[in-house]
Design a protein around this motif. Sequence first.
Motif, PDB file in Angstrom:
ATOM      1  N   VAL A 132      56.948  -8.590  20.131  1.00 52.66           N
ATOM      2  CA  VAL A 132      55.838  -7.975  20.856  1.00 52.66           C
ATOM      3  C   VAL A 132      56.009  -8.314  22.334  1.00 52.66           C
ATOM      4  N   ILE A 133      55.893  -7.306  23.191  1.00 56.06           N
ATOM      5  CA  ILE A 133      56.053  -7.505  24.633  1.00 56.06           C
ATOM      6  C   ILE A 133      54.918  -6.804  25.367  1.00 56.06           C
ATOM      7  N   ALA A 134      54.268  -7.513  26.274  1.00 55.83           N
ATOM      8  CA  ALA A 134      53.309  -6.904  27.195  1.00 55.83           C
ATOM      9  C   ALA A 134      54.040  -6.735  28.523  1.00 55.83           C
ATOM     10  N   THR A 135      53.900  -5.564  29.143  1.00 54.00           N
ATOM     11  CA  THR A 135      54.578  -5.321  30.417  1.00 54.00           C
ATOM     12  C   THR A 135      53.569  -5.345  31.551  1.00 54.00           C
ATOM     13  N   ILE A 136      54.062  -5.715  32.763  1.00 55.71           N
ATOM     14  CA  ILE A 136      53.155  -5.870  33.897  1.00 55.71           C
ATOM     15  C   ILE A 136      53.169  -4.685  34.862  1.00 55.71           C
ATOM     16  N   GLU A 137      54.253  -3.940  34.944  1.00 55.34           N
ATOM     17  CA  GLU A 137      54.269  -2.789  35.850  1.00 55.34           C
ATOM     18  C   GLU A 137      53.565  -1.609  35.198  1.00 55.34           C
ATOM     19  N   ASN A 138      53.157  -0.669  36.036  1.00 51.47           N
ATOM     20  CA  ASN A 138      52.477   0.519  35.520  1.00 51.47           C
ATOM     21  C   ASN A 138      53.049   1.772  36.184  1.00 51.47           C
ATOM     22  N   PRO A 139      54.337   2.093  35.907  1.00 50.51           N
ATOM     23  CA  PRO A 139      54.905   3.311  36.485  1.00 50.51           C
ATOM     24  C   PRO A 139      54.291   4.548  35.831  1.00 50.51           C
ATOM     25  N   LEU A 140      54.492   5.695  36.457  1.00 51.32           N
ATOM     26  CA  LEU A 140      53.936   6.942  35.937  1.00 51.32           C
ATOM     27  C   LEU A 140      54.489   7.261  34.548  1.00 51.32           C
ATOM     28  N   TYR A 141      55.809   7.169  34.378  1.00 51.75           N
ATOM     29  CA  TYR A 141      56.445   7.478  33.094  1.00 51.75           C
ATOM     30  C   TYR A 141      56.980   6.202  32.457  1.00 51.75           C
ATOM     31  N   VAL A 142      56.771   6.038  31.158  1.00 51.52           N
ATOM     32  CA  VAL A 142      57.331   4.902  30.418  1.00 51.52           C
ATOM     33  C   VAL A 142      57.997   5.421  29.146  1.00 51.52           C
ATOM     34  N   TYR A 143      59.013   4.678  28.694  1.00 47.24           N
ATOM     35  CA  TYR A 143      59.697   5.037  27.450  1.00 47.24           C
ATOM     36  C   TYR A 143      60.624   3.900  27.028  1.00 47.24           C
ATOM     37  N   PRO A 144      60.958   3.842  25.737  1.00 44.14           N
ATOM     38  CA  PRO A 144      61.929   2.863  25.261  1.00 44.14           C
ATOM     39  C   PRO A 144      63.320   3.482  25.181  1.00 44.14           C
ATOM     40  N   GLU A 145      64.323   2.629  25.259  1.00 42.45           N
ATOM     41  CA  GLU A 145      65.709   3.102  25.150  1.00 42.45           C
ATOM     42  C   GLU A 145      66.562   2.016  24.508  1.00 42.45           C
ATOM     43  N   LEU A 146      67.444   2.431  23.604  1.00 44.75           N
ATOM     44  CA  LEU A 146      68.453   1.506  23.093  1.00 44.75           C
ATOM     45  C   LEU A 146      69.578   1.504  24.116  1.00 44.75           C
ATOM     46  N   THR A 147      69.592   0.513  24.992  1.00 39.78           N
ATOM     47  CA  THR A 147      70.588   0.474  26.062  1.00 39.78           C
ATOM     48  C   THR A 147      71.946   0.042  25.540  1.00 39.78           C
ATOM     49  N   SER A 148      71.969  -0.651  24.436  1.00 41.41           N
ATOM     50  CA  SER A 148      73.186  -0.944  23.690  1.00 41.41           C
ATOM     51  C   SER A 148      72.879  -0.453  22.291  1.00 41.41           C
ATOM     52  N   VAL A 149      73.554   0.622  21.838  1.00 42.11           N
ATOM     53  CA  VAL A 149      73.086   1.332  20.651  1.00 42.11           C
ATOM     54  C   VAL A 149      73.382   0.656  19.321  1.00 42.11           C
ATOM     55  N   GLY A 150      74.359  -0.224  19.251  1.00 42.44           N
ATOM     56  CA  GLY A 150      74.650  -0.885  17.986  1.00 42.44           C
ATOM     57  C   GLY A 150      75.182   0.087  16.948  1.00 42.44           C
ATOM     58  N   ALA A 151      75.230  -0.354  15.700  1.00 43.25           N
ATOM     59  CA  ALA A 151      75.736   0.469  14.600  1.00 43.25           C
ATOM     60  C   ALA A 151      74.634   0.656  13.568  1.00 43.25           C
ATOM     61  N   GLY A 152      74.230   1.889  13.345  1.00 38.89           N
ATOM     62  CA  GLY A 152      73.213   2.178  12.344  1.00 38.89           C
ATOM     63  C   GLY A 152      71.832   1.665  12.692  1.00 38.89           C
ATOM     64  N   ALA A 153      71.503   1.619  13.967  1.00 42.88           N
ATOM     65  CA  ALA A 153      70.194   1.105  14.388  1.00 42.88           C
ATOM     66  C   ALA A 153      69.084   2.104  14.084  1.00 42.88           C
ATOM     67  N   THR A 154      67.965   1.577  13.620  1.00 43.95           N
ATOM     68  CA  THR A 154      66.707   2.302  13.500  1.00 43.95           C
ATOM     69  C   THR A 154      65.641   1.348  14.016  1.00 43.95           C
ATOM     70  N   VAL A 155      65.098   1.648  15.179  1.00 45.52           N
ATOM     71  CA  VAL A 155      64.134   0.756  15.816  1.00 45.52           C
ATOM     72  C   VAL A 155      62.872   1.550  16.152  1.00 45.52           C
ATOM     73  N   THR A 156      61.775   1.162  15.527  1.00 43.13           N
ATOM     74  CA  THR A 156      60.481   1.787  15.817  1.00 43.13           C
ATOM     75  C   THR A 156      59.830   1.020  16.959  1.00 43.13           C
ATOM     76  N   VAL A 157      59.405   1.754  17.976  1.00 42.55           N
ATOM     77  CA  VAL A 157      58.725   1.145  19.120  1.00 42.55           C
ATOM     78  C   VAL A 157      57.322   1.747  19.186  1.00 42.55           C
ATOM     79  N   THR A 158      56.317   0.875  19.139  1.00 45.01           N
ATOM     80  CA  THR A 158      54.930   1.328  19.200  1.00 45.01           C
ATOM     81  C   THR A 158      54.279   0.744  20.447  1.00 45.01           C
TER      82      THR A 158
END
Length: 129
Positions: free
Chosen positions: A92-118
């Motif tokens: 769980v991560i709380a972020t401090i900045e508040n940019p207009l657009y936000v999104y998650p990204e797998l910056t290193s994709v790994g093998a067979g990754a399935t990551v749910t981000v809520t």
Amino acid sequence: MPNPTIEWGPLDSVADNSVCRIKWVLLTADPIGTAIALPEFADKTWVIGANAGDGFGGATCSLKGRNLTTEAAVVLNKAATGATATAVAAGVIATIENPLYVYPELTSVGAGATVTVTLTARRPNILRH
């Protein structure tokens, strides 16, 4: 890009529509979530990789933001430590900045990754009692 599922209030015990929940499912083959604009929702808490069936497979998930659709995104910072908002395991991560657009990204994709981000976001509401 995985499109997010968006739930607008009332959520759970919050009846004044001041909370929303956004969910992306990132995959090795589809690692960048669609950016969403929520500037009025200043409190943002992210749950990463905690759903049943999630697996990182060596992937790194970064939480990103930008103010223009044409600019390069930057990795957000954790509210608690100021370190970059990345995860290689469920957390769980709380972020401090508040940019207009936000999104998650797998910056290193790994093998067979399935990551749910809520993302659960809350906005100030002057009508709250």
